[in-house]
Design a protein around this motif. Sequence first.
Motif, PDB file in Angstrom:
ATOM      1  N   VAL A 274       0.863  -1.183   0.000  1.00 26.79           N
ATOM      2  CA  VAL A 274       0.000   0.000   0.000  1.00 26.79           C
ATOM      3  C   VAL A 274       0.903   1.237   0.000  1.00 26.79           C
ATOM      4  O   VAL A 274       1.914   1.265   0.718  1.00 26.79           O
ATOM      5  N   PRO A 275       0.592   2.247  -0.820  1.00 29.55           N
ATOM      6  CA  PRO A 275       1.399   3.477  -0.771  1.00 29.55           C
ATOM      7  C   PRO A 275       1.561   3.971   0.666  1.00 29.55           C
ATOM      8  O   PRO A 275       0.584   4.018   1.431  1.00 29.55           O
ATOM      9  N   ARG A 276       2.785   4.322   1.018  1.00 35.71           N
ATOM     10  CA  ARG A 276       3.098   4.629   2.414  1.00 35.71           C
ATOM     11  C   ARG A 276       2.232   5.753   2.989  1.00 35.71           C
ATOM     12  O   ARG A 276       1.865   5.732   4.166  1.00 35.71           O
ATOM     13  N   HIS A 277       1.853   6.723   2.155  1.00 32.07           N
ATOM     14  CA  HIS A 277       1.095   7.854   2.685  1.00 32.07           C
ATOM     15  C   HIS A 277      -0.356   7.482   2.996  1.00 32.07           C
ATOM     16  O   HIS A 277      -1.082   8.270   3.603  1.00 32.07           O
ATOM     17  N   LEU A 278      -0.791   6.266   2.585  1.00 32.31           N
ATOM     18  CA  LEU A 278      -2.163   5.829   2.866  1.00 32.31           C
ATOM     19  C   LEU A 278      -2.243   4.789   3.974  1.00 32.31           C
ATOM     20  O   LEU A 278      -3.313   4.599   4.566  1.00 32.31           O
ATOM     21  N   ALA A 279      -1.136   4.104   4.258  1.00 35.92           N
ATOM     22  CA  ALA A 279      -1.183   2.920   5.116  1.00 35.92           C
ATOM     23  C   ALA A 279      -1.773   3.194   6.496  1.00 35.92           C
ATOM     24  O   ALA A 279      -2.499   2.369   7.045  1.00 35.92           O
ATOM     25  N   GLY A 280      -1.470   4.336   7.071  1.00 42.24           N
ATOM     26  CA  GLY A 280      -1.928   4.623   8.433  1.00 42.24           C
ATOM     27  C   GLY A 280      -3.213   5.418   8.512  1.00 42.24           C
ATOM     28  O   GLY A 280      -3.612   5.820   9.611  1.00 42.24           O
ATOM     29  N   TYR A 281      -3.872   5.640   7.377  1.00 40.76           N
ATOM     30  CA  TYR A 281      -5.097   6.444   7.355  1.00 40.76           C
ATOM     31  C   TYR A 281      -6.315   5.554   7.120  1.00 40.76           C
ATOM     32  O   TYR A 281      -6.210   4.461   6.559  1.00 40.76           O
ATOM     33  N   PRO A 282      -7.507   6.013   7.535  1.00 41.64           N
ATOM     34  CA  PRO A 282      -8.719   5.208   7.315  1.00 41.64           C
ATOM     35  C   PRO A 282      -8.925   4.907   5.831  1.00 41.64           C
ATOM     36  O   PRO A 282      -8.710   5.771   4.971  1.00 41.64           O
ATOM     37  N   ALA A 283      -9.368   3.684   5.530  1.00 40.68           N
ATOM     38  CA  ALA A 283      -9.600   3.299   4.143  1.00 40.68           C
ATOM     39  C   ALA A 283     -10.798   4.033   3.555  1.00 40.68           C
ATOM     40  O   ALA A 283     -10.861   4.252   2.341  1.00 40.68           O
ATOM     41  N   LEU A 284     -11.761   4.401   4.392  1.00 41.41           N
ATOM     42  CA  LEU A 284     -12.978   5.066   3.930  1.00 41.41           C
ATOM     43  C   LEU A 284     -13.073   6.475   4.490  1.00 41.41           C
ATOM     44  O   LEU A 284     -12.794   6.708   5.676  1.00 41.41           O
ATOM     45  N   SER A 285     -13.497   7.399   3.654  1.00 39.03           N
ATOM     46  CA  SER A 285     -13.834   8.735   4.143  1.00 39.03           C
ATOM     47  C   SER A 285     -15.217   8.680   4.796  1.00 39.03           C
ATOM     48  O   SER A 285     -15.959   7.693   4.659  1.00 39.03           O
ATOM     49  N   ASP A 286     -15.597   9.743   5.482  1.00 39.74           N
ATOM     50  CA  ASP A 286     -16.919   9.787   6.121  1.00 39.74           C
ATOM     51  C   ASP A 286     -18.031   9.663   5.088  1.00 39.74           C
ATOM     52  O   ASP A 286     -19.030   8.956   5.313  1.00 39.74           O
TER      53      ASP A 286
END
Length: 545
Positions: A274-286
Amino acid sequence: MPQVWTLQAGTRWDPAQVGGKAASVARLAGVPGTRLPRSAVWPVAQIQRWLAAALGAGQRRRMARAWERGDDDHETRERLQNTGVPMAVARRLRACFRHDAVLMVRSSAVMEDGQQSSFAGHFETSACTADTLEAALVHCAWHGVRAAFVYGTPAHWPAARRLERALRSLALLVQRASTSEVAGVVFTRSPLHPDAMMVVAAYGTCHAVVDGALPVDTYVVWPDSSELQLSYKEQMTVLVSDVDKLWPGQGIDTPLGTATFLLPYGPLLGLATVPRHLAGYPALSDDQLSEVCGAASLVAKRLGQPIDMEWCIDEGDLTLLQARPVTAVTSKAFAPPDLKAHGRLASPGVASGPARILKDLAQVPRAMSGDLLVVGATDPAWLPAFYRAAGVISEEGSPLSHTAIVARELGIPCLVGVQDATRGRFLDGEWLRLDADRGLVQRTAAGQRRGRASATRPRGQPSLCVDLRWIDAPGVRRVTASALLDDWLRRAPAGELRPEQVLARWRQVRARCRPPGPALKWDLAPTGDSAEAALTSLRAMLARG
């Protein structure tokens, strides 16, 4: 009758003609703000006609006897593979899709995804291309009919009658696979929170989410609030048409941008970073979470009960992959886990027994009746072990993964996310107490196991692996020598055991049964089924301690 049916706007399919899974997919058409992957069905009547033409009466009888014993009839399977599917069917199915599309062939059984039972996780799915479509159809047809025979027919029926029912039970659903950015599963009634929805999501395709093989984000959604358990998602599954030509470390294009290919995950599937800038963020937005929950609510209203739905977001659009009624829900309200919790509750209950560590599919036959399974991630091929288990401890997965859903279907306690469960935390054969309600696994003294508090015979339990507590149930046709031995050891774990005691126990069991009584399968011998060979093997095993 057409040999292949295609899904069009306004389609309404009868489960008796196309199976429960395909009928549920048809009901998803027209949900506002969503789309469906292009889909076609090879219906029940056409598959039954093909199987009857491809397999003679003698071959079908042999196949039924082999399946009743728990064996796989390799000769008949090879004959079916050599025969292949009718050319007109293969040509018509290919015409429904682009030649370069990745396709998913899904078994769709008549008894599947029903209002009373879903058979979740019991049937096969296979990825393929247009060039390999025929092989995938034969593969899913064979395994689908076998699953219908073993799990979808009463065990006390004669083998020939069970096979006849199974041959009239299967359709095959073919769908275009989606190259998704995010995918997951939603339950409109959380298995752990009766008044909330539960959503699990991860980057990439839904395959690893369903298998429980990779970390996922878990959302619990109430009418006025939501709660997120965030995971660090380093890997994802992606569709790769030339997966055999890639090597670890090679860069590949994905819907999330360029990623590094790691390993093959399955046919036409690979693990990628997974691209590093996405790995620690929620997969879904609100907004995406609200869209998924809104669509699931509409589908649940159409089906008239809580649903389990697979979905993905492909090129920004919400795509509904399949949906089934939720038939296994707990009446027990969720309680926060004990502070010393070892894992996450997936199916409630308490059970004790010897740990059986299964690291791969080849070890499934080691599972004995009443064991506590200790596994990583599972798929439908692991089902025989589930049907013999008193409980399940899983290293991977979420409350909505395959392991958790099957455990709830069978009514056995299950914990997921137990770290290092198969890698040294527990010893094979040691006695454990699984308290899924509190999230605890504790070591206990041998011989204190009491099994499940309320034991009911699992639907379609394979008769070769019978639990002796169900020996009086109608339809028990065979008992294994290893089950008798296991039963004796549980009854007198510290007593001196002589091989002849297995025979004595067998006579007691047979005396309790109505004529004609079950047969005894000698499975303790390295070769052959004779009583003499089994006793020799048993004596040698006891001599080794």
